[in-house]
Write a protein that holds these residues in place. Sequence first.
Motif, mmCIF file in Angstrom:
data_model
loop_
_atom_site.group_PDB
_atom_site.id
_atom_site.type_symbol
_atom_site.label_atom_id
_atom_site.label_comp_id
_atom_site.label_asym_id
_atom_site.label_seq_id
_atom_site.Cartn_x
_atom_site.Cartn_y
_atom_site.Cartn_z
ATOM 1 N N ALA A 57 0.826 -1.211 0.000
ATOM 2 C CA ALA A 57 0.000 0.000 0.000
ATOM 3 C C ALA A 57 0.861 1.262 0.000
ATOM 4 O O ALA A 57 0.384 2.339 -0.365
ATOM 5 C CB ALA A 57 -0.944 0.003 1.197
ATOM 6 N N LYS A 58 2.122 1.161 0.390
ATOM 7 C CA LYS A 58 3.020 2.316 0.427
ATOM 8 C C LYS A 58 3.306 2.873 -0.961
ATOM 9 O O LYS A 58 3.797 3.985 -1.095
ATOM 10 C CB LYS A 58 4.345 1.952 1.106
ATOM 11 C CG LYS A 58 4.275 1.901 2.597
ATOM 12 C CD LYS A 58 4.111 3.296 3.132
ATOM 13 C CE LYS A 58 4.291 3.314 4.623
ATOM 14 N NZ LYS A 58 4.198 4.658 5.155
ATOM 15 N N LYS A 60 1.379 4.080 -2.962
ATOM 16 C CA LYS A 60 0.636 5.342 -3.107
ATOM 17 C C LYS A 60 1.467 6.522 -2.596
ATOM 18 O O LYS A 60 1.468 7.586 -3.206
ATOM 19 C CB LYS A 60 -0.697 5.271 -2.368
ATOM 20 C CG LYS A 60 -1.691 4.318 -3.009
ATOM 21 C CD LYS A 60 -3.019 4.354 -2.311
ATOM 22 C CE LYS A 60 -2.962 3.370 -1.161
ATOM 23 N NZ LYS A 60 -4.209 3.217 -0.439
ATOM 24 N N ASP A 61 2.172 6.315 -1.487
ATOM 25 C CA ASP A 61 3.027 7.381 -0.952
ATOM 26 C C ASP A 61 4.180 7.689 -1.904
ATOM 27 O O ASP A 61 4.536 8.844 -2.115
ATOM 28 C CB ASP A 61 3.584 6.986 0.413
ATOM 29 C CG ASP A 61 2.494 6.864 1.471
ATOM 30 O OD1 ASP A 61 1.437 7.519 1.330
ATOM 31 O OD2 ASP A 61 2.700 6.111 2.447
ATOM 32 N N LEU A 63 4.193 7.219 -5.152
ATOM 33 C CA LEU A 63 3.645 7.883 -6.334
ATOM 34 C C LEU A 63 3.341 9.353 -6.054
ATOM 35 O O LEU A 63 3.559 10.213 -6.916
ATOM 36 C CB LEU A 63 2.399 7.153 -6.835
ATOM 37 C CG LEU A 63 2.662 5.772 -7.425
ATOM 38 C CD1 LEU A 63 1.347 5.060 -7.724
ATOM 39 C CD2 LEU A 63 3.531 5.864 -8.660
ATOM 40 N N LYS A 64 2.865 9.654 -4.843
ATOM 41 C CA LYS A 64 2.609 11.044 -4.469
ATOM 42 C C LYS A 64 3.921 11.825 -4.419
ATOM 43 O O LYS A 64 4.004 12.957 -4.893
ATOM 44 C CB LYS A 64 1.918 11.124 -3.104
ATOM 45 C CG LYS A 64 1.502 12.547 -2.750
ATOM 46 C CD LYS A 64 1.000 12.754 -1.339
ATOM 47 C CE LYS A 64 0.133 11.709 -0.773
ATOM 48 N NZ LYS A 64 -0.325 11.995 0.600
#
Length: 82
Positions: A57-58, A60-61, A63-64
């Motif tokens: 799930a990290k 997403k971090d 990619l941000k």
Amino acid sequence: MTAAGRRARGHAQSILKALLGEAPRTLHALGGGLSNQVFKAKRGTDVFVIRLNDDPAKVKDYLKEQWAMAAARAQGVPVPEV
């Protein structure tokens, strides 16, 4: 190195080989943070820093972070490439 560290090192080598077409010349573990494994790799004269996390799930971090750095780069801010 712990078992988790050895797994992370293997993942870092695999990622670099997939992205660059060859394994890095050197790969050294750096002091990681609370949640990431951090490695420094060299291939020729290029130097890379790889941060990995066991939690999918990290991504997403990451990619941000990639988006934010691209936006800063577009405004002329010197930032590394993610």
